[in-house]
Design an enzyme around this catalytic site. Structure first.
Site, mmCIF file in Angstrom:
data_model
loop_
_atom_site.group_PDB
_atom_site.id
_atom_site.type_symbol
_atom_site.label_atom_id
_atom_site.label_comp_id
_atom_site.label_asym_id
_atom_site.label_seq_id
_atom_site.Cartn_x
_atom_site.Cartn_y
_atom_site.Cartn_z
ATOM 1 N N CYS A 26 -2.707 -4.643 2.126
ATOM 2 C CA CYS A 26 -3.891 -4.040 1.847
ATOM 3 C C CYS A 26 -3.664 -2.806 2.383
ATOM 4 C CB CYS A 26 -4.512 -4.155 3.721
ATOM 5 S SG CYS A 26 -5.386 -6.702 3.646
ATOM 6 N N GLY A 52 -3.597 -3.907 -2.228
ATOM 7 C CA GLY A 52 -4.430 -4.718 -2.719
ATOM 8 C C GLY A 52 -5.672 -4.616 -4.037
ATOM 9 N N ASN A 127 -4.893 -3.021 7.865
ATOM 10 C CA ASN A 127 -3.883 -3.557 6.615
ATOM 11 C C ASN A 127 -2.758 -4.079 8.196
ATOM 12 O OD1 ASN A 127 -1.527 -1.721 5.328
ATOM 13 N ND2 ASN A 127 -1.916 -3.731 5.573
ATOM 14 N N GLY A 128 -2.354 -5.424 7.949
ATOM 15 C CA GLY A 128 -1.153 -6.391 8.383
ATOM 16 C C GLY A 128 -1.861 -7.470 9.151
ATOM 17 N N TYR A 267 9.436 -2.635 -2.493
ATOM 18 C CA TYR A 267 8.511 -2.689 -3.002
ATOM 19 C C TYR A 267 7.136 -2.187 -3.521
ATOM 20 C CZ TYR A 267 5.116 -6.111 -5.603
ATOM 21 O OH TYR A 267 4.018 -6.949 -6.138
HETATM 22 P P1 AMP Z 1 8.464 -14.342 -8.103
HETATM 23 O O1 AMP Z 1 8.564 -14.460 -9.610
HETATM 24 O O2 AMP Z 1 8.090 -15.421 -7.512
HETATM 25 O O3 AMP Z 1 10.546 -14.435 -8.102
HETATM 26 O O4 AMP Z 1 8.477 -12.804 -7.477
HETATM 27 C C1 AMP Z 1 9.809 -11.558 -7.722
HETATM 28 C C2 AMP Z 1 8.447 -10.439 -8.498
HETATM 29 O O5 AMP Z 1 7.593 -10.443 -7.901
HETATM 30 C C3 AMP Z 1 9.527 -9.457 -8.066
HETATM 31 O O6 AMP Z 1 9.843 -8.884 -9.492
HETATM 32 C C4 AMP Z 1 8.885 -8.370 -7.591
HETATM 33 O O7 AMP Z 1 8.327 -7.280 -8.124
HETATM 34 C C5 AMP Z 1 7.301 -8.931 -6.945
HETATM 35 N N1 AMP Z 1 7.135 -8.939 -5.496
HETATM 36 C C6 AMP Z 1 7.764 -8.835 -4.374
HETATM 37 N N2 AMP Z 1 7.417 -9.436 -3.810
HETATM 38 C C7 AMP Z 1 5.697 -9.153 -4.004
HETATM 39 C C8 AMP Z 1 4.253 -9.495 -3.113
HETATM 40 N N3 AMP Z 1 4.581 -10.074 -1.669
HETATM 41 N N4 AMP Z 1 3.291 -10.001 -3.990
HETATM 42 C C9 AMP Z 1 3.352 -9.685 -5.006
HETATM 43 N N5 AMP Z 1 4.571 -9.488 -6.132
HETATM 44 C C10 AMP Z 1 5.620 -9.102 -5.100
#
Ligand code: AMP
Length: 493
Positions: A26, A52, A127-128, A267
């Site tokens: 969030c 979010g 947020n959290g 990220y």
């Molecule tokens: P995946 O396809 O599940 O391996 O997702 C990896 C991709 O999702 C990477 O390119 C990250 O930039 C992105 N990513 C990493 N953590 C999150 C998160 N918590 N929420 C949304 N996207 C994420």
């Protein structure tokens, strides 16, 4: 038998960690002392949209009455109508962007949550994620509390309601002493705005100022958009109370080791934000440099997985002395759903967002740089695309250590079993993704990129997703058997 604040002392059954548990990413924002409070809050939330995208809300106070607007969708969809902003009267407003991991993105879960107390109206944006909210909720329900939402944040409201304290801030402190978890909160009550960070400071919260108004926001990019000046970060465990006359700083919790979330740098935060004195962009570039130092392989071109991999890929390319190229083009106008043609298109989901740029990759040895691998699905599809576009070799370099554990502190990660790195070693991941080589930055390399000698050499981040070292008890997950929880409740007496 009753515990603190009359809560039943029987230990409830643990809730299963399944699709019904709630954890959220969030963004929060608040402004007090500005005639255009709601419009500024909408802009602040717009700058925090990356935190979010499911829903957003604003609650304002005009000196006599609270006004609220909450909706599903993007900030721009909900707050682009001037009439909506005009209805949110007053010089105090707080707002929230929500991303819930469950299908339960219903309006009653959209924050800020609002409640009428004996001391007046009260709005809260969080947020959290609270790690003992299920247990507290069961106790509160057993005591007769009626919950309006399924959000973990609502337990704070009920704990405040049954608090023996009189003053709003004292009730809030009383409630927070009973919760475990990560929280950066912005709350408002009649003519008071309050910002809180949990004792470990897992999630960010900054203070800014604009034309004499005080602002609280998850990230500095939300100050930039309204031309506000950054003042400082809210400190871990600090409660900042802003009223018409004065801003007070309280430290009601026992001091704890600061554990800011390192994934904010990798990220989650926007690259143009400054978190805890460090530019997110610089941190990402340094992580890329460190990654190149640790695991470089001969190649012709460095290609980021856009957008999250871009700064790390720039750092990597700089360090390795190899050209950085946009080998994947991202379409920024991806809508929610598309009607798929009758004949299904292979990997349409990823193709809607990404397309390989043949001119940059054909016939070349490519190093793809991404920030993280979660389930591995993105990587598999991207690699297949790059190969289909004619790349001679494809190597993957990841700007975080393997994600082996779920986050329970507010970043949406799937169950542990669904994390690729929880079930595969590096060689098995290489085979699964279909690359020639894959390498992740080491945990010490990550700390070096953050300007430290390595892990366990002074300052620590919350890096539980990479190490399994959870700095805050996972009381709900562990079934409430932790004695710590009961003693915390007793402390609330
Ligand atoms: P995946 O396809 O599940 O391996 O997702 C990896 C991709 O999702 C990477 O390119 C990250 O930039 C992105 N990513 C990493 N953590 C999150 C998160 N918590 N929420 C949304 N996207 C994420």
């Amino acid at each position: 038998m009753n515990g603190a604040a009359g809560l039943p002392m029987t230990i409830p059954r643990p809730l299963p960690r399944d699709g019904d548990t709630f954890h959220e990413e969030c963004g929060v924002f608040g402004i007090f002392g500005h005639n255009d409070a709601a419009a500024h809050t909408a802009l602040g939330l717009h700058a925090l949209q990356h935190r979010g995208q499911e829903a957003a809300g604003i609650v304002s106070f005009d000196g006599a009455q609270f006004h609220s607007e909450r909706g599903l969708g993007h900030v721009g969809d909900i707050f682009s109508d001037q009439r909506v902003i005009d209805r949110l009267k007053g010089d105090l407003a707080i707002g929230h962007n929500r991303y819930a991991t469950t299908g339960d993105t219903i309006l009653r879960n959209v924050q800020p949550l609002f409640a009428e107390f004996s001391f007046g109206g009260f709005a809260i944006a969080h947020n959290g994620n609270l790690t003992n909210s299920s247990i507290l909720r069961r106790r509160l329900v057993a005591r007769g509390c009626i919950f309006q939402s399924t959000s973990d944040t609502e337990v704070i409201i009920h704990l405040m309601a049954i608090s023996p304290q009189f003053d709003m801030v004292d009730r809030l402190i009383d409630a927070l002493r009973q919760v475990d978890g990560a929280y950066s909160l912005v709350v408002s009550s009649n003519d008071v705005m309050v910002g809180v960070r949990d004792p470990l400071g897992v999630r960010p919260l900054v203070i800014g100022t604009l034309d004499g108004a005080t602002i609280l926001a998850s990230e500095t990019c939300a100050l930039d958009i309204i031309g506000a000046k950054f003042v400082r970060d809210v400190a871990p465990g600090e409660i900042v109370v802003v009223d018409r006359q004065v801003t007070r700083s309280l430290r009601p919790f026992p001091p704890a080791q600061h554990r800011f979330c390192v994934f904010e740098y990798i990220y989650f935060a926007r690259p143009d934000s400054i978190s805890e004195g460090t530019s997110v962009y610089d941190a990402r570039k340094r992580i890329g440099q460190e990654l190149a130092k640790e695991s470089h392989v001969a190649a012709d071109v460095i290609v980021p997985v856009p957008d999250s991999g871009v700064p790390a890929a720039m750092g990597y390319a700089e360090q390795a002395g190899i050209p950085f190229e946009y080998g994947i083009i991202r379409n920024h106008y991806v809508g929610r759903t598309f009607i798929e043609p009758a004949e299904q298109i292979r990997h349409l989901g990823v193709k809607l967002k990404h397309n390989p740029n043949r001119a940059a990759v054909a016939g070349r040895r490519v190093i793809l740089v991404d920030d993280s691998i979660v389930r591995g699905t993105t990587s598999v599809k991207i690699v297949e695309m790059i190969r289909a576009a004619g790349a001679r070799e494809v190597h993957m370099r990841i700007a975080s250590p393997p994600t082996t554990n779920s986050c329970f502190y507010g970043v949406d990660t799937p169950e542990r079993e669904k994390l690729l790195a929880a079930r595969h070693d590096v060689e098995a991941m290489r085979a699964y993704i279909g690359v020639d080589t894959v390498a992740f930055i080491s945990i010490d390399g990550l700390y070096r990129a953050m300007g430290l000698p390595g892990r366990n050499n002074g300052k620590l981040y919350c890096d539980a997703c990479f190490t399994g070292d959870y700095p805050i008890p996972l009381t709900d997950r562990d079934g409430g058997t932790a004695g710590a929880q009961l003693s915390l409740l007793a402390e609330g007496l």
